[in-house]
Motif scaffolding. Structure first.
Motif, PDB file in Angstrom:
ATOM      1  N   ILE A   6     -21.242  70.358 -31.913  1.00 52.47           N
ATOM      2  CA  ILE A   6     -22.400  71.240 -32.095  1.00 52.47           C
ATOM      3  C   ILE A   6     -23.261  70.767 -33.261  1.00 52.47           C
ATOM      4  N   ASP A   7     -22.631  70.364 -34.359  1.00 50.88           N
ATOM      5  CA  ASP A   7     -23.395  69.872 -35.507  1.00 50.88           C
ATOM      6  C   ASP A   7     -24.244  68.661 -35.129  1.00 50.88           C
ATOM      7  N   HIS A   8     -23.667  67.756 -34.380  1.00 49.84           N
ATOM      8  CA  HIS A   8     -24.431  66.572 -33.972  1.00 49.84           C
ATOM      9  C   HIS A   8     -25.532  66.931 -32.986  1.00 49.84           C
ATOM     10  N   TRP A   9     -25.283  67.917 -32.139  1.00 52.71           N
ATOM     11  CA  TRP A   9     -26.311  68.337 -31.196  1.00 52.71           C
ATOM     12  C   TRP A   9     -27.513  68.916 -31.946  1.00 52.71           C
ATOM     13  N   TYR A  10     -27.264  69.755 -32.956  1.00 51.34           N
ATOM     14  CA  TYR A  10     -28.371  70.310 -33.735  1.00 51.34           C
ATOM     15  C   TYR A  10     -29.111  69.217 -34.491  1.00 51.34           C
ATOM     16  N   ASP A  35     -35.402  56.951 -18.384  1.00 55.66           N
ATOM     17  CA  ASP A  35     -34.049  57.165 -17.871  1.00 55.66           C
ATOM     18  C   ASP A  35     -33.054  57.398 -19.005  1.00 55.66           C
ATOM     19  N   LEU A  36     -33.280  56.792 -20.147  1.00 59.28           N
ATOM     20  CA  LEU A  36     -32.353  56.931 -21.278  1.00 59.28           C
ATOM     21  C   LEU A  36     -32.479  58.275 -21.985  1.00 59.28           C
ATOM     22  N   MET A  37     -33.639  58.861 -21.994  1.00 63.24           N
ATOM     23  CA  MET A  37     -33.883  60.070 -22.781  1.00 63.24           C
ATOM     24  C   MET A  37     -33.049  61.275 -22.330  1.00 63.24           C
ATOM     25  N   PRO A  38     -32.830  61.537 -21.031  1.00 56.95           N
ATOM     26  CA  PRO A  38     -32.059  62.729 -20.639  1.00 56.95           C
ATOM     27  C   PRO A  38     -30.547  62.594 -20.819  1.00 56.95           C
ATOM     28  N   MET A  39     -30.045  61.410 -21.183  1.00 61.82           N
ATOM     29  CA  MET A  39     -28.598  61.205 -21.282  1.00 61.82           C
ATOM     30  C   MET A  39     -27.902  62.195 -22.220  1.00 61.82           C
ATOM     31  N   PRO A  40     -28.413  62.444 -23.420  1.00 65.64           N
ATOM     32  CA  PRO A  40     -27.730  63.425 -24.280  1.00 65.64           C
ATOM     33  C   PRO A  40     -27.709  64.828 -23.669  1.00 65.64           C
ATOM     34  N   LEU A  41     -28.755  65.191 -22.947  1.00 65.46           N
ATOM     35  CA  LEU A  41     -28.783  66.507 -22.308  1.00 65.46           C
ATOM     36  C   LEU A  41     -27.726  66.616 -21.218  1.00 65.46           C
ATOM     37  N   MET A  42     -27.600  65.558 -20.426  1.00 69.57           N
ATOM     38  CA  MET A  42     -26.590  65.571 -19.369  1.00 69.57           C
ATOM     39  C   MET A  42     -25.186  65.599 -19.956  1.00 69.57           C
ATOM     40  N   THR A  43     -24.968  64.862 -21.035  1.00 69.76           N
ATOM     41  CA  THR A  43     -23.661  64.848 -21.688  1.00 69.76           C
ATOM     42  C   THR A  43     -23.305  66.238 -22.189  1.00 69.76           C
ATOM     43  N   GLU A  45     -24.424  69.133 -21.033  1.00 73.20           N
ATOM     44  CA  GLU A  45     -24.156  70.008 -19.891  1.00 73.20           C
ATOM     45  C   GLU A  45     -22.753  69.772 -19.336  1.00 73.20           C
ATOM     46  N   LEU A  46     -22.352  68.515 -19.250  1.00 73.99           N
ATOM     47  CA  LEU A  46     -21.005  68.214 -18.764  1.00 73.99           C
ATOM     48  C   LEU A  46     -19.949  68.765 -19.715  1.00 73.99           C
ATOM     49  N   TRP A  47     -20.194  68.643 -20.998  1.00 73.92           N
ATOM     50  CA  TRP A  47     -19.239  69.163 -21.985  1.00 73.92           C
ATOM     51  C   TRP A  47     -19.115  70.675 -21.856  1.00 73.92           C
ATOM     52  N   LEU A  48     -20.234  71.354 -21.657  1.00 72.40           N
ATOM     53  CA  LEU A  48     -20.205  72.805 -21.516  1.00 72.40           C
ATOM     54  C   LEU A  48     -19.526  73.244 -20.216  1.00 72.40           C
ATOM     55  N   ALA A  49     -19.603  72.426 -19.180  1.00 69.72           N
ATOM     56  CA  ALA A  49     -19.053  72.795 -17.874  1.00 69.72           C
ATOM     57  C   ALA A  49     -17.586  72.426 -17.722  1.00 69.72           C
ATOM     58  N   ARG A  50     -16.967  71.841 -18.720  1.00 68.18           N
ATOM     59  CA  ARG A  50     -15.599  71.354 -18.575  1.00 68.18           C
ATOM     60  C   ARG A  50     -14.610  72.465 -18.236  1.00 68.18           C
ATOM     61  N   ASP A  51     -14.791  73.662 -18.792  1.00 68.81           N
ATOM     62  CA  ASP A  51     -13.881  74.766 -18.487  1.00 68.81           C
ATOM     63  C   ASP A  51     -14.047  75.244 -17.047  1.00 68.81           C
ATOM     64  N   ILE A  52     -15.262  75.282 -16.564  1.00 68.22           N
ATOM     65  CA  ILE A  52     -15.523  75.692 -15.183  1.00 68.22           C
ATOM     66  C   ILE A  52     -14.881  74.708 -14.213  1.00 68.22           C
ATOM     67  N   VAL A  53     -15.034  73.425 -14.497  1.00 71.56           N
ATOM     68  CA  VAL A  53     -14.464  72.397 -13.623  1.00 71.56           C
ATOM     69  C   VAL A  53     -12.942  72.465 -13.661  1.00 71.56           C
ATOM     70  N   ALA A  54     -12.364  72.639 -14.826  1.00 76.62           N
ATOM     71  CA  ALA A  54     -10.909  72.739 -14.941  1.00 76.62           C
ATOM     72  C   ALA A  54     -10.388  73.936 -14.160  1.00 76.62           C
TER      73      ALA A  54
END
Length: 60
Positions: A6-10, A35-43, A45-54
């Motif tokens: 979270i600190d790095h995201w802010y 193409d490179l710019m949305p990569m942190p956003l996708m990362t 979103e995937l991190w936030l969705a890890r509990d749902i996927v599990a």
């Protein structure tokens, strides 16, 4: 670990994305930059969705 992410995201959000500052000379370079710019956003979103996927995988 969560606080670290979270600190790095802010820190990333506070920095300018330099989308218009880049000096790109070809359309291919512009496309690659876009193409490179949305990569942190996708990362994030995937991190936030890890509990749902599990949860979904545990039900299979």
């Amino acid at each position: 670990m969560r606080r670290f992410t979270i600190d790095h995201w802010y820190r990333f959000l506070k920095q300018p994305l330099h989308w218009t500052v880049a000096k790109l000379s070809t359309p291919e370079q512009c496309e690659h930059w876009s193409d490179l710019m949305p990569m942190p956003l996708m990362t994030w979103e995937l991190w936030l969705a890890r509990d749902i996927v599990a949860d979904k995988l545990s039900r299979i």
